[in-house]
Structure formats: C-alpha cells, structure tokens
Design a protein around this motif. Structure first.
Motif, mmCIF file in Angstrom:
data_model
loop_
_atom_site.group_PDB
_atom_site.id
_atom_site.type_symbol
_atom_site.label_atom_id
_atom_site.label_comp_id
_atom_site.label_asym_id
_atom_site.label_seq_id
_atom_site.Cartn_x
_atom_site.Cartn_y
_atom_site.Cartn_z
ATOM 1 N N ASP A 102 1.828 51.737 -31.234
ATOM 2 C CA ASP A 102 2.100 52.307 -32.550
ATOM 3 C C ASP A 102 2.593 53.736 -32.368
ATOM 4 N N SER A 103 2.633 54.484 -33.465
ATOM 5 C CA SER A 103 3.161 55.843 -33.405
ATOM 6 C C SER A 103 2.299 56.767 -32.556
ATOM 7 N N SER A 104 1.039 56.387 -32.335
ATOM 8 C CA SER A 104 0.134 57.249 -31.556
ATOM 9 C C SER A 104 0.159 56.955 -30.065
ATOM 10 N N GLY A 105 0.719 55.815 -29.679
ATOM 11 C CA GLY A 105 0.768 55.474 -28.269
ATOM 12 C C GLY A 105 0.605 53.993 -28.015
ATOM 13 N N SER A 106 0.207 53.659 -26.781
ATOM 14 C CA SER A 106 0.066 52.265 -26.363
ATOM 15 C C SER A 106 -1.394 51.981 -26.032
ATOM 16 N N TYR A 107 -1.858 50.779 -26.402
ATOM 17 C CA TYR A 107 -3.254 50.415 -26.195
ATOM 18 C C TYR A 107 -3.353 49.028 -25.581
ATOM 19 N N ASP A 108 -4.345 48.840 -24.738
ATOM 20 C CA ASP A 108 -4.615 47.532 -24.176
ATOM 21 C C ASP A 108 -5.236 46.647 -25.269
ATOM 22 N N ILE A 109 -4.719 45.436 -25.424
ATOM 23 C CA ILE A 109 -5.166 44.550 -26.496
ATOM 24 C C ILE A 109 -6.657 44.241 -26.365
ATOM 25 N N ASP A 110 -7.125 43.971 -25.152
ATOM 26 C CA ASP A 110 -8.539 43.640 -24.958
ATOM 27 C C ASP A 110 -9.443 44.806 -25.343
ATOM 28 N N GLU A 111 -9.035 46.024 -24.962
ATOM 29 C CA GLU A 111 -9.835 47.201 -25.299
ATOM 30 C C GLU A 111 -9.837 47.443 -26.802
ATOM 31 N N ALA A 112 -8.670 47.278 -27.422
ATOM 32 C CA ALA A 112 -8.586 47.475 -28.874
ATOM 33 C C ALA A 112 -9.435 46.449 -29.613
ATOM 34 N N LEU A 113 -9.412 45.207 -29.134
ATOM 35 C CA LEU A 113 -10.212 44.155 -29.755
ATOM 36 C C LEU A 113 -11.697 44.426 -29.584
ATOM 37 N N GLU A 114 -12.088 44.881 -28.398
ATOM 38 C CA GLU A 114 -13.494 45.180 -28.140
ATOM 39 C C GLU A 114 -13.987 46.302 -29.053
ATOM 40 N N LYS A 115 -13.155 47.327 -29.262
ATOM 41 C CA LYS A 115 -13.527 48.426 -30.153
ATOM 42 C C LYS A 115 -13.640 47.948 -31.597
#
Length: 257
Positions: A76-89
């Motif tokens: 997104d506009s803030s950067g890139s994220y790992d899907i697994d980490e984002a889902l866990e959060k």
C-alpha cells in the motif's frame, strides 16, 4: 489506447481474480479470449490461453502488483508487508477486540473512558470505538418486544409496511455479534458440550433454522393468518459434512471434550 498482455492462464478464473486485484489499485484491466477457452478448453494452449491486458502506460505498475502477489506480499502507500505477518496481526487484533467485549459484557456498567481498559494491541481510538459499540449493544439487549394488536394489524394491512420488521425488534447484526463474542475463547480443550452427528459422527455441526422438515401445521396457520409465508421458526442441528439434520438426543449426541 494500446494494450499489453501482462498475464496468461489456461484457467479463466485466474485472470478474473487478478483483474479484480488490479482494478482495486486503479489499474484498468481487460480479459481476452476467455470465451474461446470456455467453449474449447482443450484448445487453450493452442490459442495462448486467456490473456489479461492493461493499458501500456499502466503495465509497469500492474507488473509490480503481480510481483508482490507472487512474493506473498501486500503493498500500500505505506510500504510492503508479508501476507502471513499481516494476517497474524489482524487475527491477534480481532481476538483482542473479542476479549475486551467479552469482559465488558460481564459487567453491568461500561467504563467511563478508554483509559480504564488496558490493551497492548489496540489504540485508544479503537478502544473508544469498542465502548461506543458496546453501549449500543446494551441498548439493544434491553429492548423487549411490546405487542399491540392495533399496531400489528395496522402493519399487516399496510401493504407498504413490513410486518416482520415489526416482529423483529433487534437487527440481525445484533445476534451475529452476540454469538461471536459468546463463542470467543471456546476451544476443544475447554469443558464444553460438543454435538456429534449421529449419522457420520462428525463434530462439524451447527444449530440453526431447519433445512429439512421446516414446515408444520403451526407454520401453515401462521402463514394463513399473515397472508404470506411466515419466517422459519423450526430449528434443529445440521451436519455440514454429511448434510444430516437432527434433533439433539442428550444421551447419544453429546459428549464432553
């Protein structure tokens, strides 16, 4: 407008999924040769498969989106994220919301402000939102059905009215929210009663409106009185593995985990 192909597949649905993802990023996307593949799937390789095309000036951005998908990342506009980490959060955050709501519903009164609630996951504005939602929930929870024959028949004879809305005092969302919070924390290790399907012994069972044998004499009488199909009132247990519907037999269908 000149188009360029950025993705091909022998499975049309793959292109549709990626098309939706690209469009959510503001990228125009078009699917070519889909009908040919649906009609002659064995010729998919010969015609080059289904093609996903985008405007040439948006091709670079589209490729970046596809690369992030292949690398299992969200961008997104803030950067890139790992899907697994984002889902866990996200799961951790949702569990914290349920935990707080579960605790609040055990109390007769709500805290005066968000500072009285301790959380390492949620921010103060998020806790304030929970308090506002719980205040609304408690109002609905205290709401009782008040029956008036005059109002009932007035609603029934008013063809622009909604007699079932008159009978249903609380919105569907209230019951969904209530069940989610009540079920929070229940696991196979808890001392709870689990329902077992008598047909296949599965525990993938849920209680709700009947899918079989849902009509009876009472249902027909109520439908006749209201001059329209009455809402389903019969409930029983339904197994989602074998499709069997049944009533609970305490001796054989319950066991403690």
């Amino acid at each position: 407008m000149k188009l360029t192909t950025i993705y091909t597949s022998n499975i049309p649905i793959d292109c549709h999924i990626l098309k939706g993802r690209l469009e959510s990023e503001g990228i125009q996307a078009f699917i070519y040769d889909e009908n040919l593949v649906w009609v002659n799937p064995f010729d998919a390789v010969a015609i080059g498969g289904v093609k996903l095309k985008v405007p040439e000036e948006q091709a670079e951005k589209a490729r970046q989106v596809l690369n992030s998908i292949s690398e299992h990342k969200l961008t997104d506009s803030s950067g890139s994220y790992d899907i697994d980490e984002a889902l866990e959060k996200a799961i951790k955050k949702q569990n914290e919301i349920f935990r707080i709501k579960s605790l609040l519903r055990k109390k007769s009164t709500l805290p005066d402000n968000a500072d009285e609630i301790q959380s390492e996951v949620l921010t103060k504005p998020e806790i304030e939102k929970i308090l506002a939602e719980e205040a609304e929930f408690k109002k609905l929870d205290k709401k009782e059905f008040s029956f008036s024959w005059k109002e009932f028949w007035g609603e029934l004879l008013d063809f622009d009215g909604n007699v079932f809305g008159y009978l249903r005092q609380k919105p569907v969302e209230y019951y969904q929210e209530k069940e989610l919070v009540e079920r929070f924390g229940i696991s196979s290790k808890d001392d709870v009663l689990r329902v077992i399907c008598p047909n296949c012994q599965s525990t993938n069972v849920s209680f709700g409106y009947a899918t079989d044998d849902k009509w009876d004499v009472l249902y027909l009488i109520l439908s006749f009185l209201t001059t329209s199909p009455f809402p389903l009132i019969r409930k029983n247990y339904h197994c989602f593995d074998c499709g069997h519907s049944f009533k609970l037999e305490h001796k054989s269908s319950k066991q403690q985990s």
